[in-house]
Design a protein around this motif. Structure first.
Motif, PDB file in Angstrom:
ATOM      1  N   ASP A  88       0.720  -1.131  -0.075  1.00  0.00           N
ATOM      2  CA  ASP A  88      -0.405   0.028   0.193  1.00  0.00           C
ATOM      3  C   ASP A  88       0.678   1.299  -0.121  1.00  0.00           C
ATOM      4  OD1 ASP A  88      -2.625   1.609   0.868  1.00  0.00           O
ATOM      5  OD2 ASP A  88      -1.329   1.787   2.669  1.00  0.00           O
ATOM      6  N   LEU A  89       1.532   1.532   1.459  1.00  0.00           N
ATOM      7  CA  LEU A  89       2.751   2.317   1.200  1.00  0.00           C
ATOM      8  C   LEU A  89       3.539   2.743  -0.349  1.00  0.00           C
ATOM      9  CD1 LEU A  89       4.144   2.100   4.764  1.00  0.00           C
ATOM     10  CD2 LEU A  89       2.777   4.350   3.556  1.00  0.00           C
ATOM     11  N   VAL A  90       4.493   1.669  -1.033  1.00  0.00           N
ATOM     12  CA  VAL A  90       4.759   1.433  -2.531  1.00  0.00           C
ATOM     13  C   VAL A  90       3.915   2.122  -3.270  1.00  0.00           C
ATOM     14  CG1 VAL A  90       5.874  -0.055  -4.506  1.00  0.00           C
ATOM     15  CG2 VAL A  90       6.173  -0.341  -1.878  1.00  0.00           C
ATOM     16  N   ALA A  91       2.518   1.802  -3.630  1.00  0.00           N
ATOM     17  CA  ALA A  91       2.053   2.020  -4.716  1.00  0.00           C
ATOM     18  C   ALA A  91       1.088   3.998  -4.325  1.00  0.00           C
ATOM     19  CB  ALA A  91       0.120   1.368  -4.319  1.00  0.00           C
ATOM     20  N   GLY A  92       1.230   3.905  -2.660  1.00  0.00           N
ATOM     21  CA  GLY A  92       0.603   5.577  -2.643  1.00  0.00           C
ATOM     22  C   GLY A  92       2.135   6.858  -2.873  1.00  0.00           C
ATOM     23  N   VAL A  93       3.561   5.615  -2.958  1.00  0.00           N
ATOM     24  CA  VAL A  93       4.874   6.146  -2.875  1.00  0.00           C
ATOM     25  C   VAL A  93       4.325   6.544  -4.884  1.00  0.00           C
ATOM     26  CG1 VAL A  93       7.008   6.539  -3.428  1.00  0.00           C
ATOM     27  CG2 VAL A  93       6.146   6.073  -1.033  1.00  0.00           C
ATOM     28  N   ALA A  94       4.456   5.539  -5.470  1.00  0.00           N
ATOM     29  CA  ALA A  94       4.681   5.647  -6.699  1.00  0.00           C
ATOM     30  C   ALA A  94       3.598   7.141  -7.230  1.00  0.00           C
ATOM     31  CB  ALA A  94       4.588   4.375  -7.657  1.00  0.00           C
ATOM     32  N   ARG A  95       2.852   6.507  -6.535  1.00  0.00           N
ATOM     33  CA  ARG A  95       1.477   7.718  -7.205  1.00  0.00           C
ATOM     34  C   ARG A  95       1.496   9.185  -6.953  1.00  0.00           C
ATOM     35  NH1 ARG A  95      -3.901   8.328  -3.911  1.00  0.00           N
ATOM     36  NH2 ARG A  95      -4.925   9.857  -5.445  1.00  0.00           N
ATOM     37  N   LEU A  96       2.017   9.782  -6.109  1.00  0.00           N
ATOM     38  CA  LEU A  96       2.879  10.739  -5.528  1.00  0.00           C
ATOM     39  C   LEU A  96       3.763  11.041  -6.599  1.00  0.00           C
ATOM     40  CD1 LEU A  96       3.152  10.213  -1.296  1.00  0.00           C
ATOM     41  CD2 LEU A  96       2.233  12.448  -2.767  1.00  0.00           C
ATOM     42  N   LEU A  97       4.821  10.728  -6.748  1.00  0.00           N
ATOM     43  CA  LEU A  97       6.415  10.469  -8.278  1.00  0.00           C
ATOM     44  C   LEU A  97       5.525  11.230  -9.261  1.00  0.00           C
ATOM     45  CD1 LEU A  97       8.866   7.726  -6.486  1.00  0.00           C
ATOM     46  CD2 LEU A  97       8.431  10.142  -6.873  1.00  0.00           C
ATOM     47  N   ALA A  98       4.493  10.233  -9.887  1.00  0.00           N
ATOM     48  CA  ALA A  98       3.625  10.301 -10.859  1.00  0.00           C
ATOM     49  C   ALA A  98       3.089  11.332 -11.131  1.00  0.00           C
ATOM     50  CB  ALA A  98       2.562   8.793 -11.159  1.00  0.00           C
ATOM     51  N   GLU A  99       1.903  12.026  -9.542  1.00  0.00           N
ATOM     52  CA  GLU A  99       1.099  13.511 -10.273  1.00  0.00           C
ATOM     53  C   GLU A  99       1.602  14.190  -9.844  1.00  0.00           C
ATOM     54  OE1 GLU A  99      -1.987  11.873  -7.573  1.00  0.00           O
ATOM     55  OE2 GLU A  99      -2.997  10.711  -8.686  1.00  0.00           O
ATOM     56  N   THR A 100       2.911  14.466  -8.828  1.00  0.00           N
ATOM     57  CA  THR A 100       3.197  15.589  -8.451  1.00  0.00           C
ATOM     58  C   THR A 100       4.854  15.571  -9.445  1.00  0.00           C
ATOM     59  OG1 THR A 100       4.537  14.506  -6.945  1.00  0.00           O
ATOM     60  CG2 THR A 100       2.503  15.309  -5.699  1.00  0.00           C
ATOM     61  N   ASP A 101       5.757  16.775  -8.973  1.00  0.00           N
ATOM     62  CA  ASP A 101       6.678  17.202  -9.609  1.00  0.00           C
ATOM     63  C   ASP A 101       7.642  16.789  -8.656  1.00  0.00           C
ATOM     64  OD1 ASP A 101       6.544  18.892  -7.292  1.00  0.00           O
ATOM     65  OD2 ASP A 101       6.640  20.678  -8.698  1.00  0.00           O
ATOM     66  N   LEU A 102       8.339  16.139  -7.951  1.00  0.00           N
ATOM     67  CA  LEU A 102       8.382  15.630  -6.999  1.00  0.00           C
ATOM     68  C   LEU A 102      10.272  15.140  -7.733  1.00  0.00           C
ATOM     69  CD1 LEU A 102       7.195  12.996  -3.860  1.00  0.00           C
ATOM     70  CD2 LEU A 102       8.130  15.534  -4.388  1.00  0.00           C
ATOM     71  N   PRO A 103      11.176  15.154  -7.445  1.00  0.00           N
ATOM     72  CA  PRO A 103      12.493  14.550  -8.188  1.00  0.00           C
ATOM     73  C   PRO A 103      11.941  13.502  -8.382  1.00  0.00           C
ATOM     74  CG  PRO A 103      12.900  16.585  -7.125  1.00  0.00           C
ATOM     75  CD  PRO A 103      11.603  15.954  -6.906  1.00  0.00           C
ATOM     76  N   ALA A 104      13.040  12.408  -9.205  1.00  0.00           N
ATOM     77  CA  ALA A 104      13.158  11.022  -9.279  1.00  0.00           C
ATOM     78  C   ALA A 104      13.773  10.829  -8.087  1.00  0.00           C
ATOM     79  CB  ALA A 104      13.587  10.930 -10.747  1.00  0.00           C
ATOM     80  N   PRO A 105      13.451   9.592  -7.096  1.00  0.00           N
ATOM     81  CA  PRO A 105      14.390   9.361  -6.051  1.00  0.00           C
ATOM     82  C   PRO A 105      15.255   8.645  -5.685  1.00  0.00           C
ATOM     83  CG  PRO A 105      12.868   7.888  -5.836  1.00  0.00           C
ATOM     84  CD  PRO A 105      12.547   8.826  -7.303  1.00  0.00           C
ATOM     85  N   VAL A 106      16.415   8.875  -5.196  1.00  0.00           N
ATOM     86  CA  VAL A 106      16.794   7.691  -4.351  1.00  0.00           C
ATOM     87  C   VAL A 106      16.448   6.767  -3.967  1.00  0.00           C
ATOM     88  CG1 VAL A 106      19.757   7.536  -3.578  1.00  0.00           C
ATOM     89  CG2 VAL A 106      19.167  10.113  -5.028  1.00  0.00           C
ATOM     90  N   ILE A 107      16.170   5.772  -4.095  1.00  0.00           N
ATOM     91  CA  ILE A 107      15.936   4.710  -3.133  1.00  0.00           C
ATOM     92  C   ILE A 107      16.718   3.915  -2.743  1.00  0.00           C
ATOM     93  CG2 ILE A 107      14.459   3.008  -3.389  1.00  0.00           C
ATOM     94  CD1 ILE A 107      12.929   4.045  -5.692  1.00  0.00           C
TER      95      ILE A 107
END
Ligand code: PLP
Length: 265
Positions: A88-107
């Motif tokens: 659920d958290l992984v999907a939530g973060v993927a959605r945030l990255l897709a929908e906002t202008d957050l820079p591509a993350p270091v994971i």
């Protein structure tokens, strides 16, 4: 004279009240590099230097509610992602990255604590591979994590390279496979630690001297946070990886000079 604004970095990670790993390690690292820290908690863990005793996880909704107001203020120049315990958290973060202008993350794919506690559910690992890895600027697995993600058994430099290339083929723009665990095979005298940095097929071998020290917790957190901090300061990825490695080496070198009571209880 007007001073330039400090760059801002965001860590999305677990909270370790003992400060050895997770958000406290990330924030300390951001500050070290002159970057203003912002942070969102994925999981409240219960742990100390002896082990992890449990955790209460956030939901995708509560994580989103933490992050959206921070994004709204603007200026986030880099993102580091650590412990993501549930799908659920992984999907939530993927959605945030897709929908906002957050820079591509270091994971930093945090699967297990050093003491062996599972920090990520199996379904979350699957979601990480399918949903989040394709959005990563850089993935920073250690050997056990790279083995889980690729199914390879890593015994030497050739397999480190193969794992790096497989992880890139799974969608990450770049990968840093940390070879530190390789040198710690039983009976082996470690002399150096080799990491493989593969950026879109351009492979760099980063070898550092092996530093004999008592165990230092949170080195994975610090490395990924340091790389994100350097990216936030405008350095390129390869420079950021080198600076991050140097910072972690310094931290381990410093730990080696302390008496054990400062490190372990
Ligand atoms: N707890 C949290 C919240 C973490 O993010 C991590 C690692 O990233 C750990 C624990 C594990 O740290 P260690 O490997 O030092 O046990």
């Amino acid at each position: 004279m007007m001073r330039a604004k400090e760059p801002i970095a965001l860590t999305i990670a677990g909270f370790d009240p003992s400060g050895g790993a997770g958000i406290i390690a990330d924030v300390t690292t951001f500050v070290h590099f002159g970057v203003r820290p912002t942070a969102a908690i994925t999981s409240l863990t219960f742990q100390n230097f002896e082990g992890v005793f449990g955790a209460i996880h956030e939901t995708a909704d509560s994580l989103r509610a933490q992050i959206l107001p921070v994004i709204e203020e603007g200026g986030i120049a880099a993102v580091k992602i650590g412990m993501l315990p549930t799908a659920d958290l992984v999907a939530g973060v993927a959605r945030l990255l897709a929908e906002t202008d957050l820079p591509a993350p270091v994971i930093d794919p945090v699967l297990q604590s050093s003491s062996g506690y599972e920090l990520m559910e199996k379904e979350a690992v699957e979601a990480l591979v399918t949903e989040l890895m394709p959005l990563a600027r850089l993935l920073t697995p250690n050997i056990p994590e790279a083995e889980t993600l690729t199914g390879l058994r890593i015994n030497g430099d050739a397999e480190l390279r193969e794992a790096a290339s497989m992880i890139r083929a799974m969608g990450a723009q770049a990968v840093l496979v940390k070879g530190g665990h390789l040198a710690r095979e039983p009976g082996e005298e470690p002399r150096y630690a080799v990491d493989i940095f593969d950026a879109e097929g351009d492979v760099t071998v980063l070898s550092g001297e092996w530093i004999d020290s008592p165990p230092v917790r949170g080195t994975g957190c610090m490395l990924s946070a340091a790389i994100a901090a350097c990216l936030a300061r405008g350095m390129n990825l390869k420079e950021s990886v080198r600076a991050g490695k140097e910072f972690v080496s310094e931290t381990i070198r410093h730990a080696a000079t302390l008496t054990p009571t400062h490190i372990e209880t």
